[in-house]
Write a protein that holds these residues in place. Structure first.
Motif, PDB file in Angstrom:
ATOM      1  N   ALA A  76     -19.340  -1.813  40.436  1.00 20.64           N
ATOM      2  CA  ALA A  76     -17.351  -1.348  39.996  1.00 20.64           C
ATOM      3  C   ALA A  76     -17.340  -0.301  40.106  1.00 20.64           C
ATOM      4  O   ALA A  76     -17.532   1.106  39.032  1.00 20.64           O
ATOM      5  CB  ALA A  76     -17.495  -1.883  38.298  1.00 20.64           C
ATOM      6  N   LEU A  77     -16.424   0.554  40.754  1.00 19.77           N
ATOM      7  CA  LEU A  77     -15.963   1.743  40.928  1.00 19.77           C
ATOM      8  C   LEU A  77     -14.395   2.084  40.470  1.00 19.77           C
ATOM      9  O   LEU A  77     -13.471   1.053  41.144  1.00 19.77           O
ATOM     10  CB  LEU A  77     -15.586   2.076  42.543  1.00 19.77           C
ATOM     11  CG  LEU A  77     -17.169   1.563  43.399  1.00 19.77           C
ATOM     12  CD1 LEU A  77     -16.769   2.014  44.717  1.00 19.77           C
ATOM     13  CD2 LEU A  77     -18.150   2.861  43.334  1.00 19.77           C
ATOM     14  N   ILE A  78     -14.688   3.210  39.852  1.00 19.44           N
ATOM     15  CA  ILE A  78     -13.368   3.234  39.826  1.00 19.44           C
ATOM     16  C   ILE A  78     -12.711   5.238  40.188  1.00 19.44           C
ATOM     17  O   ILE A  78     -13.698   5.561  39.782  1.00 19.44           O
ATOM     18  CB  ILE A  78     -12.784   3.683  37.528  1.00 19.44           C
ATOM     19  CG1 ILE A  78     -12.467   2.393  37.321  1.00 19.44           C
ATOM     20  CG2 ILE A  78     -11.559   3.980  38.069  1.00 19.44           C
ATOM     21  CD1 ILE A  78     -12.182   2.021  36.196  1.00 19.44           C
ATOM     22  N   GLU A  79     -11.687   5.053  41.624  1.00 23.29           N
ATOM     23  CA  GLU A  79     -11.866   6.759  41.514  1.00 23.29           C
ATOM     24  C   GLU A  79     -10.016   7.096  40.682  1.00 23.29           C
ATOM     25  O   GLU A  79      -8.881   6.344  40.870  1.00 23.29           O
ATOM     26  CB  GLU A  79     -11.799   6.674  42.468  1.00 23.29           C
ATOM     27  CG  GLU A  79     -10.933   7.814  43.162  1.00 23.29           C
ATOM     28  CD  GLU A  79     -10.471   8.095  45.184  1.00 23.29           C
ATOM     29  OE1 GLU A  79     -10.577   9.314  45.006  1.00 23.29           O
ATOM     30  OE2 GLU A  79     -10.940   7.272  45.675  1.00 23.29           O
ATOM     31  N   VAL A  80     -10.251   7.795  40.034  1.00 22.56           N
ATOM     32  CA  VAL A  80      -9.733   8.118  39.238  1.00 22.56           C
ATOM     33  C   VAL A  80      -8.870   9.965  40.531  1.00 22.56           C
ATOM     34  O   VAL A  80      -9.682  10.768  40.959  1.00 22.56           O
ATOM     35  CB  VAL A  80      -9.662   9.293  37.726  1.00 22.56           C
ATOM     36  CG1 VAL A  80     -10.258   8.362  37.434  1.00 22.56           C
ATOM     37  CG2 VAL A  80     -10.691  10.627  38.083  1.00 22.56           C
ATOM     38  N   GLY A  81      -7.720   9.940  40.869  1.00 25.02           N
ATOM     39  CA  GLY A  81      -6.915  10.331  42.128  1.00 25.02           C
ATOM     40  C   GLY A  81      -6.778   9.452  42.977  1.00 25.02           C
ATOM     41  O   GLY A  81      -6.981   9.678  44.205  1.00 25.02           O
ATOM     42  N   ALA A  82      -6.963   8.359  43.209  1.00 27.38           N
ATOM     43  CA  ALA A  82      -6.902   7.347  44.689  1.00 27.38           C
ATOM     44  C   ALA A  82      -6.025   7.570  45.280  1.00 27.38           C
ATOM     45  O   ALA A  82      -6.376   7.127  46.312  1.00 27.38           O
ATOM     46  CB  ALA A  82      -7.238   6.194  43.764  1.00 27.38           C
ATOM     47  N   SER A  83      -5.366   8.397  45.691  1.00 26.80           N
ATOM     48  CA  SER A  83      -3.997   8.288  46.274  1.00 26.80           C
ATOM     49  C   SER A  83      -4.208   6.093  47.717  1.00 26.80           C
ATOM     50  O   SER A  83      -3.391   6.048  46.327  1.00 26.80           O
ATOM     51  CB  SER A  83      -4.654   8.905  47.977  1.00 26.80           C
ATOM     52  OG  SER A  83      -4.242   8.252  48.606  1.00 26.80           O
ATOM     53  N   ALA A  84      -4.454   6.223  47.851  1.00 23.36           N
ATOM     54  CA  ALA A  84      -4.226   4.369  48.681  1.00 23.36           C
ATOM     55  C   ALA A  84      -5.199   3.874  48.061  1.00 23.36           C
ATOM     56  O   ALA A  84      -5.877   2.613  48.869  1.00 23.36           O
ATOM     57  CB  ALA A  84      -4.153   4.386  49.945  1.00 23.36           C
ATOM     58  N   GLY A  85      -6.660   4.654  47.308  1.00 19.89           N
ATOM     59  CA  GLY A  85      -7.716   4.034  47.665  1.00 19.89           C
ATOM     60  C   GLY A  85      -8.897   3.934  48.721  1.00 19.89           C
ATOM     61  O   GLY A  85      -9.690   2.955  48.471  1.00 19.89           O
TER      62      GLY A  85
ATOM     63  N   VAL B  36     -20.460  -3.470  46.515  1.00 25.32           N
ATOM     64  CA  VAL B  36     -19.847  -3.383  45.417  1.00 25.32           C
ATOM     65  C   VAL B  36     -18.750  -4.281  45.356  1.00 25.32           C
ATOM     66  O   VAL B  36     -18.635  -4.550  46.131  1.00 25.32           O
ATOM     67  CB  VAL B  36     -18.370  -2.032  45.831  1.00 25.32           C
ATOM     68  CG1 VAL B  36     -17.259  -1.393  45.303  1.00 25.32           C
ATOM     69  CG2 VAL B  36     -19.038  -1.094  46.551  1.00 25.32           C
ATOM     70  N   VAL B  37     -18.312  -4.669  44.170  1.00 22.68           N
ATOM     71  CA  VAL B  37     -18.267  -6.082  43.548  1.00 22.68           C
ATOM     72  C   VAL B  37     -16.242  -6.045  43.187  1.00 22.68           C
ATOM     73  O   VAL B  37     -15.965  -6.845  42.959  1.00 22.68           O
ATOM     74  CB  VAL B  37     -19.536  -7.098  42.154  1.00 22.68           C
ATOM     75  CG1 VAL B  37     -20.398  -7.383  42.814  1.00 22.68           C
ATOM     76  CG2 VAL B  37     -18.821  -5.688  41.168  1.00 22.68           C
TER      77      VAL B  37
END
Length: 389
Positions: A155-164, A230-231
């Motif tokens: 399970a992924l979280i990006e901080v500062g993700a822009s458009a992901g 990745v789920v």
């Protein structure tokens, strides 16, 4: 890779003295420095970008930045903007967004003169939200290690993700070329060498439907046998970009450096993938939104929080708070943390640092990848290289 601005937290990317793709990386003032130092600081910032960050990757940007550095009148105009809006990539991308073409500096200067009001409007309303999918190549070995160690999908979280776009490492293909095979510094424009190359493709994907991210490796890189699953994926950004919005897509394309057509092509391929099922993107300050977003991640997956070229947009207090939050998430739910940050963010005006673990000279123009707080690799800022430590 997009910003959490200092004003909001006190990403992102701002290609400057911090990252050939985006960090604001302000040039540190000498102790006791005053506002009178600003003009020379700004010129130094642009000169560093032109002679170090952009020199090997974009002759056009290198020439434009060096030209600006020596242009006192233009530096004076730039210094009228807030400090976090002065980074080289922001003005260069704004001009290209408005139609500036690859050209000698004198022609670029004429373009700026005739479009200055519009350039200023874009600089003040936009941020350097470089969304480089290529960075997934430098994150993938760590993601695969974590998934294998935990025996669970990600399970992924990006901080500062822009458009992901960096939230889809499982939807891209990879070619990891051992440095001994003589791979290019910026792989992508041609086929990778067949010998000593590890290729990975997303499960069930048809050839031609995904970008292939090429990365030159050195050292004992723990390359996976397959791409981890990745789920769940989500991101935080002050101003998330929408891959379905033509203006946002045009801005993402303007942030790709001239002469790097392969990056533009893989950006478009990554956008096509994200449009199929856009990731969950939350608008707001990462320090305000992270815990609540982490609570939404499925419990049967291993949670990984990651970022690239973002920490320079937080002041010392904001970074300290983020570190505490990550420590709490690790203790309470076994969360893992991947930090991929540029070297010049160590020299900030407030005296704080992000990556003190590595000698600055060794990181020159590259990023340091920390895995759960420990140095793991030195990475190319666009994902083009991975040197395992």
């Amino acid at each position: 890779m997009s910003p959490v601005e200092p004003a909001a937290a006190s990403e992102a990317s701002g290609d400057p003295a911090a990252d050939p793709s985006g960090n604001p990386g302000p040039v540190a003032r000498p102790a006791g420095g005053t506002a009178s130092d600003t003009a020379s600081d700004t010129a130094q910032w642009y000169r560093h970008f032109g002679t170090t960050d952009a020199l090997a990757s974009s002759p056009c940007y290198a020439a434009w930045a060096v030209g600006i550095a020596g242009d006192a009148e233009l530096i004076r105009r730039i210094d009228q903007w807030p400090h976090n809006k002065r980074q080289p990539l922001l003005i260069l991308a704004a001009a290209r967004f408005l139609g500036a073409q690859v050209s000698p500096y004198r022609d670029f200067r004429k373009f700026l003169d005739s479009h200055w009001a519009a350039v200023s409007e874009i600089v003040l309303s936009r941020s350097t939200q470089t969304n480089e999918a290529g960075r997934c190549a430098t994150l993938l070995p760590s993601l695969a290690q974590i998934s294998a160690m935990e025996g669970r999908p990600l399970a992924l979280i990006e901080v500062g993700a822009s458009a992901g776009l960096a939230l889809f490492p499982d939807r891209y293909g990879y070619e990891f070329v051992d440095a001994g095979a003589g791979g290019p510094d910026e792989p992508g424009s041609g086929p990778a060498a067949d010998s000593r190359t590890t290729r990975l493709v997303p499960a069930g994907a048809q050839p031609g439907t995904f970008p292939v991210l090429r990365c030159v490796t050195s050292g004992p890189v723990p390359l996976p046998a397959e791409i981890p699953r990745v789920v769940w994926r989500a991101g935080i950004d002050l101003n998330p970009l929408d891959v379905r919005n033509p203006d946002d897509v045009a801005w993402l394309e303007a942030l790709v450096w001239p002469e790097q057509e392969f990056r533009l092509e893989r950006l478009r391929q990554a956008i096509a993938i994200a449009r199929e099922r856009p990731p969950l993107l939350v608008a707001g300050d990462l320090n305000e939104k992270l815990v609540a977003l982490a609570d939404r991640a499925p419990a049967d997956a291993v949670l990984v929080v990651f970022h690239s070229a973002v920490m320079a947009y937080l002041d010392a207090g904001g970074r300290a708070r983020f570190r505490r939050t990550m420590a709490d998430l690790a203790a309470e739910r076994g969360c893992h943390w991947l930090s991929n940050e540029g070297h010049m963010v160590v020299a900030q005006a407030d005296g704080s640092s992000v990556v003190p673990e590595m000698d600055d000279a060794r990181l020159r123009g590259r990023f340091l990848l920390l895995q759960d707080g420990q140095p793991a690799a030195i990475t190319g800022p666009h994902g083009q290289s991975l040197e395992w430590l």
